[in-house]
Design a protein around this motif. Structure first.
Motif, PDB file in Angstrom:
ATOM      1  N   GLU A 594       0.827  -1.201   0.000  1.00  0.00           N
ATOM      2  CA  GLU A 594       0.000   0.000   0.000  1.00  0.00           C
ATOM      3  C   GLU A 594       0.867   1.259   0.000  1.00  0.00           C
ATOM      4  O   GLU A 594       0.518   2.267  -0.617  1.00  0.00           O
ATOM      5  N   SER A 595       1.991   1.182   0.715  1.00  0.00           N
ATOM      6  CA  SER A 595       2.925   2.312   0.673  1.00  0.00           C
ATOM      7  C   SER A 595       3.495   2.477  -0.727  1.00  0.00           C
ATOM      8  O   SER A 595       3.730   3.602  -1.193  1.00  0.00           O
ATOM      9  N   TRP A 596       3.713   1.371  -1.416  1.00  0.00           N
ATOM     10  CA  TRP A 596       4.202   1.446  -2.789  1.00  0.00           C
ATOM     11  C   TRP A 596       3.162   2.087  -3.702  1.00  0.00           C
ATOM     12  O   TRP A 596       3.497   2.951  -4.526  1.00  0.00           O
ATOM     13  N   ASP A 597       1.920   1.688  -3.553  1.00  0.00           N
ATOM     14  CA  ASP A 597       0.868   2.282  -4.373  1.00  0.00           C
ATOM     15  C   ASP A 597       0.774   3.781  -4.131  1.00  0.00           C
ATOM     16  O   ASP A 597       0.555   4.570  -5.065  1.00  0.00           O
ATOM     17  N   LEU A 598       0.942   4.196  -2.858  1.00  0.00           N
ATOM     18  CA  LEU A 598       0.897   5.622  -2.553  1.00  0.00           C
ATOM     19  C   LEU A 598       2.049   6.362  -3.215  1.00  0.00           C
ATOM     20  O   LEU A 598       1.875   7.466  -3.763  1.00  0.00           O
ATOM     21  N   ALA A 599       3.243   5.761  -3.172  1.00  0.00           N
ATOM     22  CA  ALA A 599       4.398   6.406  -3.800  1.00  0.00           C
ATOM     23  C   ALA A 599       4.195   6.521  -5.304  1.00  0.00           C
ATOM     24  O   ALA A 599       4.513   7.565  -5.918  1.00  0.00           O
ATOM     25  N   VAL A 600       3.666   5.464  -5.950  1.00  0.00           N
ATOM     26  CA  VAL A 600       3.408   5.510  -7.387  1.00  0.00           C
ATOM     27  C   VAL A 600       2.357   6.568  -7.709  1.00  0.00           C
ATOM     28  O   VAL A 600       2.498   7.345  -8.681  1.00  0.00           O
ATOM     29  N   GLU A 601       1.320   6.616  -6.913  1.00  0.00           N
ATOM     30  CA  GLU A 601       0.255   7.588  -7.153  1.00  0.00           C
ATOM     31  C   GLU A 601       0.782   9.018  -7.049  1.00  0.00           C
ATOM     32  O   GLU A 601       0.406   9.894  -7.850  1.00  0.00           O
ATOM     33  N   MET A 602       1.649   9.286  -6.066  1.00  0.00           N
ATOM     34  CA  MET A 602       2.195  10.633  -5.910  1.00  0.00           C
ATOM     35  C   MET A 602       3.059  11.010  -7.105  1.00  0.00           C
ATOM     36  O   MET A 602       3.074  12.179  -7.536  1.00  0.00           O
ATOM     37  N   PHE A 627       8.124   9.145   1.354  1.00  0.00           N
ATOM     38  CA  PHE A 627       8.134   7.762   1.819  1.00  0.00           C
ATOM     39  C   PHE A 627       9.208   7.528   2.874  1.00  0.00           C
ATOM     40  O   PHE A 627       8.943   6.979   3.956  1.00  0.00           O
ATOM     41  N   PHE A 628      10.427   7.925   2.592  1.00  0.00           N
ATOM     42  CA  PHE A 628      11.528   7.634   3.511  1.00  0.00           C
ATOM     43  C   PHE A 628      11.401   8.442   4.798  1.00  0.00           C
ATOM     44  O   PHE A 628      11.733   7.952   5.885  1.00  0.00           O
ATOM     45  N   LEU A 652      13.909  -1.695   9.340  1.00  0.00           N
ATOM     46  CA  LEU A 652      15.374  -1.727   9.363  1.00  0.00           C
ATOM     47  C   LEU A 652      15.975  -1.769   7.957  1.00  0.00           C
ATOM     48  O   LEU A 652      16.937  -1.036   7.678  1.00  0.00           O
ATOM     49  N   PRO A 653      15.478  -2.587   7.016  1.00  0.00           N
ATOM     50  CA  PRO A 653      16.042  -2.523   5.648  1.00  0.00           C
ATOM     51  C   PRO A 653      15.840  -1.171   4.988  1.00  0.00           C
ATOM     52  O   PRO A 653      16.674  -0.751   4.166  1.00  0.00           O
ATOM     53  N   ILE A 654      14.758  -0.487   5.320  1.00  0.00           N
ATOM     54  CA  ILE A 654      14.536   0.843   4.739  1.00  0.00           C
ATOM     55  C   ILE A 654      15.572   1.823   5.264  1.00  0.00           C
ATOM     56  O   ILE A 654      16.078   2.670   4.517  1.00  0.00           O
TER      57      ILE A 654
END
Length: 1445
Positions: A594-602, A627-628, A652-654
């Protein structure tokens, strides 16, 4: 009499239950430390007023309206003054001082009597909030009550009492006096009342009671002029805001020993030792454009894009060439270094040829085999894939069994075709077949080389019986696009699944500007976010080992599997379920998508403006994704809320990806440092995720703002994993920390010294066991910086690690030691022998121990090493067990290095021992000037010193001095110290017996043992046969017969007795005392007695001539040991040098959380809740016992509350203020702990006193929380116990010899001490002439000590000649004595200053006289005759106007 009776107060109207017989709330008061001048004198009005009190025979000891101090913090608060009233001893409360905590006093004051304890001072401050103010309670009300003058002048009791009761007296009236009924005590309300509490008086109740009371004639003021401080709100607030706990530091909790391996978290392997590379790739594309396979039915319209090439727009050969070229370019974005080879519509022979060639060239590296089977039939059920014949007229199957034989392993297979699940299923079956053949082959030939087929990774587009989608809006090779161009296919998928309210088409999203490698562009930022999200999903979903293999071992494999997670999400929408081996769980539902979809939408929302900007139609600046920033905020929330359970953080990976961005780097590093601070488990997680290469590369950065956080991160990493030394050596990464360590370097942070301490730790770990690291750090830069930091008085951690850093430079590296000599490092280190912090002193000894050992022992080297040993000799009397233990390690190295000289010193000491036994001295002189060296009478001059011509070889050498101190330390009260010293001594004795002097040595030993068995020498402990030395719970291991002669027979006889200067004085078993020299003293008279006509018994302790007849059936009690103590195994011969574990113990500091509060300060933690419960309980007890003060001074104390059969004669008793604990010390060395409410014995253990000594005092430390028990013995030894109420868990926290210079006498004053909870000081005295550096100003022994428990500046001492002296520590030593009273004529039984009440100073002597004093007056305020017999004990209540005799 071995029973213990408890007597309780009985009022006139009712009998209170025993639990309610507790003293009242705390009264606080003393001179504030900020007072410029101590108050001793008084004005004329005050003087007349006080003398009037004395003339009327009236005491000013009155009660005050007291209320408990409700503290806002669990560790804050002054005292809980509940007292259990009893006939023997009234327990004491502990009031913290308003002064800041101090470090322990310097070691080496061998005559120090006020000992600064080796204790931890942890301070907690209450919240300065309105709630805290509302809950604050009065420390002290105004003086309220004046006691009426009695009609009679009776001054005491009749001097007799029943055996079952004790005499209790009130300061108001003596027993039998009557009050004048017309005069009633009045008590106005206190100035500050308890608020918001269910216990105790209310403010309006007190005001109402005050209004109903008549005005009294006069108001008595507090003693000693200390009432003024109660008018200071600032002072009262300061007293309630802080509370100090002692002996709770790490060195006390662990005994100075590192954790066992079973208690430490094992280091997880995070380095990729089997890292592989995909060096070659075969791109087999079987399309045969224009000819459809027979089992495929295409829809109309259908997908026509292959590798984003429209096959309908180009001729077949040209289309195949473009497809092959695009596929190679797409893979090159994943791994540019891999060698790619395109095989377009290959035949069987060609396929076998290039597969065998790939394996031959790749050797043991990984091969990628990409198979596109869109133009051939589906894989068969038996696991065969299809290719073409040479003429493209037939489809030829290739068995997976043959393909495995051609490619071998390790290999990576990608299958983009329908029914791909069949390939994976049969592939594993054929691998098993190959492995079985290999086993058979090895059976025939053990040395046969067999290929490996196991390490194969497979990715398949769909499962069994699934057909690839043919949606015309998607590429035909959708799976390949997901694996190689994830951003493009993800954007198209988003548009198809989530239509935007714009005119964008699926083709427009391909116009997104930017490049994948540029993170500041829209395309690059999306790729960056995608990498972080897929990495995080895998981290949170896969097992750690599988994540490490797939996402960290090979860059190509990691990229393909990250993109494979996207294919799981996209292709399942089209009824395809991608398969893999190793098998991955389904991740399409992970919330991060869902965070990915938000980033793509922005990003897509800005795409039209970005396109117009590119076309020049309008200016527009790309708005970067949040996002970050949001993920870092989520990680910060985790650190503040969710890190208690050690659950790995999702972000942690982020955080790892954010380190790539210069914009977010500093914040990410700060959060990462907070995460690493959680402990080794967090460091292991960070290393396993791959954080190390990033922080290693950042060492090349010159950014000043990154230095503090980089130092912190590297300190945490090296504390867990030392294997990073070679990484720091590469590219001179260590120089980053050497530069910061320099005192001249600037660090943009306030606590620069703490970060320099971390740098010293990093360099120490860099050099630890790493010779190359020692070489590059050997120069004077590092040593000079460490020496400069030794003078940093504000940061003991920096001083400690500066010492340890130099120590690691010197380990087995003579060149570095010579650098230290040129820099005079040994002299600078020796100056730390008096450092106030035990860890620093121990680190100094550790460094000096490693400094010893330059191979070439020249005169210069020998002189330096001897000077070092001489400088640290003073530390044998250090109060810290950890320091003394480290000193023994240094001595063991020194003894090993000069073994022959120590053998000579040991042999000559035995000769002195024998001479002592043959011809014991009649008198050594009043100062015992002979010391540890003994010679016959004919070899000594008049004053006891040896004649010059009789000196031995080792006389006045450092070797003899060290040997004598080793003998002393072999009977150290701490079990670890005595054990280690015994090892050193036995090593020398064993070497002596095996040397040419062995026969002579054995003769001397046998004669000493024979002489010891004939008579009882003047010594600390009686000689015992070797077979009687076995004690089941003794902390000292039982020696063998040979070792028994050495360490247990010899060194504990006359040599120790002479060295300890006859500590066990007063032993009736000793021989007759020698006649005194003429003019010095007469028999039976204490030295320094002013009047020779006074009977001798007047200046002797009341119990000196007691003969106890304890039950012989009493079993020996357990002797507690220190934590992690391991008895010595005497089956093995002693070996030197001893091994130190101080460095490992010090390293643990950087493995423990430093940024967050301790467990006890964390609301909701178990420790916090327990302390909160104890605080509530203490407050409830205080409130319940408040009314009992009203009756304490006027009621009888003869209500029996309990009877306990102690089994042995009780000698000392102490009640806990809040627990139902009664501690009883008997006439031996046993301590019993009773639950007096349940009348059950909780614990019994031995204090391990030497024969002839006894326990003089027992008290509690930290009574407001988890109390510790402190004991003092007549041989000058102090011991502190933890878990005293548990027979199984009781242990020694600390033990040391507080009195090291007892003056010999024919009376045994023993040891007297008083614990100051507020300042963390222990005032110790006895047969001594000084109190710390303050002259006692008396030739008599000190029999009792008491002090002001609030400010802690004033203390009083009672003496054996009847004198009472008052001292002020704020004055210069020669002016410290401010008052002396000599109204008592006999031995002072006790002197005590109240903590509360009117702060009465009470003294009692053996003839029964009890006197009340004010330090401003020359005469006693009141004298009470308590008995016509001998006054054996006196106990004063801390708050109520009551004392017991």
């Amino acid at each position: 009499m071995t029973a213990v009776h408890l007597q309780a107060l009985q009022s006139q109207n009712q009998q209170h239950q025993s639990r309610q017989h507790r003293s009242t709330a705390a009264d606080k008061g003393s001179l504030p430390a900020q007072a410029k001048e101590p108050v001793y004198g008084q004005t004329a009005a005050q003087d007349n007023h006080l003398h009037a009190l004395q003339e009327h025979g009236r005491t000013a000891m009155t009660e005050t309206t007291e209320s408990a101090v409700v503290r806002q913090h669990i560790r804050t608060g002054l005292t809980h003054p509940h007292q259990r009233t009893n006939g023997y001893h009234l327990g004491s409360t502990h009031l913290p001082n308003h002064l800041p905590p101090h470090y322990p006093s310097t070691a080496g004051n061998s005559t120090a009597l006020i000992e600064r304890q080796d204790s931890n001072t942890s301070t907690s401050t209450a919240d300065d909030t309105a709630e805290a103010a509302r809950r604050a309670i009065a420390l002290q009300g105004t003086l309220l009550e004046s006691y009426p003058r009695p009609k009679t002048a009776a001054s005491g009791t009749n001097g007799t009492s029943t055996p079952a009761s004790v005499r209790a007296a009130s300061f108001k009236d003596s027993e039998g006096e009557e009050e004048d009924e017309t005069r009633k005590s009045t008590r106005p309300g206190s100035q500050i009342q308890r608020s918001r509490s269910d216990f105790g008086p209310r403010a309006h109740d007190a005001a109402k009671a005050s209004a109903n009371r008549p005005e009294e004639e006069g108001t008595w003021r507090m003693r000693h002029g200390w009432e003024d401080q109660y008018s200071s709100e600032e002072y009262l607030s300061l007293l309630t805001s802080a509370f100090y706990m002692y002996y709770t530091d790490k060195r006390h909790e662990t005994g100075g020993n590192p954790k066992d391996e079973s208690q430490t978290l094992p280091l997880q392997e995070w380095r990729m030792k089997d890292r592989l590379k995909t060096v070659s790739a075969a791109l087999a594309i079987c399309l045969n454009i224009g000819v459809d396979p027979p089992d495929v039915i295409k829809t109309t319209p259908c997908a026509k894009l292959e590798c984003w090439v429209d096959t309908t727009l180009h001729p077949g050969p040209k289309a195949m060439e473009l497809i092959g070229k695009n596929l190679q370019q797409q893979y090159e974005t994943l791994s540019i270094r891999t060698r790619y080879k395109q095989y377009l519509d290959p035949s069987v022979e060609e396929t076998k040829k290039f597969c065998c060639s790939l394996r031959r060239n790749a050797k043991d590296e990984r091969i990628l085999f990409h198979y596109n089977g869109h133009g051939v039939p589906k894989p068969t059920a038996s696991g065969e894939i299809w290719v073409f014949n040479k003429n493209y007229t037939q489809y030829i199957p290739i068995s997976l069994y043959d393909l495995q034989a051609w490619l071998g392993a390790p290999s990576l297979f990608v299958y983009d075709c329908s029914d791909a699940g069949n390939i994976i299923r049969n592939f594993n079956r054929f691998i098993e077949k190959h492995e079985a053949e290999n086993v058979e082959l090895r059976r025939g030939d053990v040395n046969a080389q067999v290929p490996n087929y196991g390490d194969c990774i497979q990715l398949a587009a769909c499962g069994r019986k699934e057909t690839l989608p043919t949606n015309p809006d998607l590429p035909a090779d959708l799976f390949t696009c997901c694996l190689t161009t994830p951003i493009e296919i993800a954007l198209r998928f988003f548009v198809l699944q989530n239509p935007l309210p714009s005119k964008l088409t699926i083709d427009d999203v391909l116009k997104l500007p930017g490049r994948l490698q540029e993170r500041r562009t829209p395309m690059g930022e999306l790729n960056w976010i995608f990498t972080a999200i897929t990495d995080t999903i895998a981290w949170n979903t896969l097992p750690r080992a599988l994540f490490k293999k797939l996402f960290r071992q090979d860059l190509m494999v990691a990229a393909l599997f990250r993109n494979f997670l996207l294919s799981q999400r996209i292709m399942r929408v089209h009824q395809c379920h991608p398969q893999s081996w190793p098998e991955l769980p389904d991740t399409h539902h992970h919330p991060l998508w869902e965070s990915w979809d938000l980033a793509v939408e922005m990003v897509l929302a800005q795409l039209p403006a970005l396109i117009e900007n590119q076309e020049g139609k309008r200016a527009y600046e790309y708005q970067h994704s949040t996002f970050f920033t949001e993920q870092l905020t989520a990680f910060e929330v985790y650190l503040t809320q969710g890190a208690v359970t050690q659950k790995p953080p999702d972000q942690l990976p982020i955080v790892l990806q954010v380190l790539l961005s210069q914009v977010h780097r500093l914040r990410a590093l700060i959060l990462l440092s907070k995460f690493l601070d959680l402990g080794p488990w967090a460091v292991n997680l960070a290393l396993s995720i791959g954080i190390f290469p990033y922080v290693l590369k950042l060492l090349q950065s010159a950014a000043q703002e990154l230095k503090p956080v980089m130092v912190f991160i590297w300190a945490r990493i090296l504390a867990v994993d030392q294997s990073c030394q070679t990484d720091l050596l590469k590219d001179n990464g260590y120089s980053y920390f050497v530069q910061i360590l320099s005192p001249t370097s600037g660090i943009p942070i306030a606590n620069a010294s703490e970060h320099r301490a971390m740098c010293a730790f990093i360099i120490a770990m860099f050099c630890k066991g790493f010779h190359q690291g020692q070489v590059v750090c050997m120069g004077p830069i590092v040593v000079g910086a460490c020496l400069a930091h030794l003078r940093d008085v504000d940061n003991p951690l920096l001083r400690q690690w500066a010492c340890l850093c130099m120590s690691q430079l010197w380990v087995d590296f003579p060149d570095a030691k010579w650098v230290g000599i040129r820099e005079l490092a040994h002299q600078r280190l020796c100056e730390l022998a008096l450092d106030p912090v035990p860890e620093v002193r121990a680190a100094m000894l550790y460094a000096l121990n490693n400094f010893l050992g330059i191979p070439d022992v020249s005169d210069q080297v020998a002189q330096i090493e001897e000077s070092i040993a001489s400088a640290v000799l003073i530390m044998t009397t250090d109060g810290s067990n950890m320091v003394r233990k480290e000193l023994l390690v240094f001595f063991s190295t020194f003894v090993k290095r000069y073994e022959n000289k120590f053998m000579v010193a040991a042999y000559e000491q035995m000769l002195e021992e024998r001479e002592y036994m043959r011809d014991p001295p009649r008198d050594d002189g009043s100062e015992r000037r002979m010391g540890l060296h003994y010679s016959k009478q004919t070899s000594r001059v008049t004053n006891g010193q040896k004649k010059t011509n009789t000196n031995t070889i080792s006389h006045e050498t450092i070797f003899a001095a060290v040997w004598k101190h080793l003998l002393l330390m072999s009977v150290d009260p701490h079990p670890q110290i005595s054990r280690d010293a015994g090892i050193i001594i036995d090593y020398i004795y064993n070497g002596l017996l095996q040397s040419p002097l062995g026969r002579s040595t054995q003769t001397v030993i046998d004669e000493i043992v024979r002489l010891s068995s004939r008579r009882i020498p003047l010594k600390l402990t009686l000689p015992e046969p070797a077979n009687d030395l076995k004690k089941p719970d003794s902390p000292v291991p039982t020696p063998s017969k040979q070792n028994g002669y050495l360490s247990f027979g010899l060194k504990r006889t006359a040599s120790i007795a002479a060295s300890l200067k006859n500590l066990a004085v007063g032993n009736t078993a000793t021989p007759l005392p020698p006649p005194p020299p003429r003019g010095l003293r007469t028999p039976g008279r204490f030295p320094g007695t002013p009047n020779a006509r006074i009977p001798a018994e007047w200046n002797r302790p009341p119990d000196q001539d007691d003969h106890y007849t304890s039950s012989s059936s009493c079993q020996p009690a357990k002797v507690p040991t220190s934590k992690n103590f391991k008895p010595r195994d005497t089956k093995w011969p002693p070996e030197l040098p001893l091994q130190s574990n101080f460095l490992e113990w010090s390293i643990e500091y950087f493995r423990e959380p430093q940024m967050k509060p301790s467990e006890a300060d964390e609301p909701g933690s178990t420790d916090y809740n327990q302390r909160l419960w104890r605080r509530t309980r203490n407050e409830r007890i205080i409130a319940m016992t408040q009314p009992e003060k009203e009756q304490a001074g006027s009621s009888r104390w003869d209500n029996a509350s309990g009877f306990f059969n102690n089994g042995t004669q009780p000698s000392k008793m102490c009640f806990h203020q809040f627990e139902d604990h009664l501690v009883v010390a008997d006439d031996r060395d046993n301590i019993c702990v009773w639950d007096w409410a349940a009348q059950v014995r909780l614990c019994r253990f031995s204090n391990a006193n030497p024969t002839g000594s006894r326990i003089n005092e027992i008290k509690f430390i930290n009574e407001d929380d988890q109390a510790l028990l402190i004991t003092g013995s007549s041989d000058g030894v102090i011991k502190v116990y933890r878990n005293y109420e548990s027979e199984r868990n009781v242990e020694v926290v600390s033990a040391w010899r507080a009195l090291t210079d007892l003056v010999p006498s024919n009376v045994n004053a023993g040891l007297a001490f008083d614990w100051q909870q507020g300042q963390g000081k222990l005032l110790v005295a006895g047969d001594v002439k000084v109190i710390r550096d303050i002259p006692a100003r008396s030739g008599s022994c000190i029999t009792s000590l008491t002090s002001d428990q609030v400010a802690g500046n004033i203390f009083a001492a009672g003496f054996g000649d009847g004198a009472v002296r008052v001292y002020d520590q704020r004055n210069p030593p020669r002016d410290a004595m401010i008052r002396v009273w000599k109204h008592h004529k006999q031995w002072i039984t006790n002197v005590h200053m109240q903590r509360g009440g009117l702060r009465e100073l009470v003294s009692g002597c053996r003839n029964g006289d009890v006197m009340l004093w004010d330090i401003r007056m020359d005469l006693p305020l009141r004298t009470i005759k308590t008995t016509r017999d001998t006054l054996r004990s006196l106990s004063v209540h801390e708050h109520a106007p009551v004392f017991a005799t």
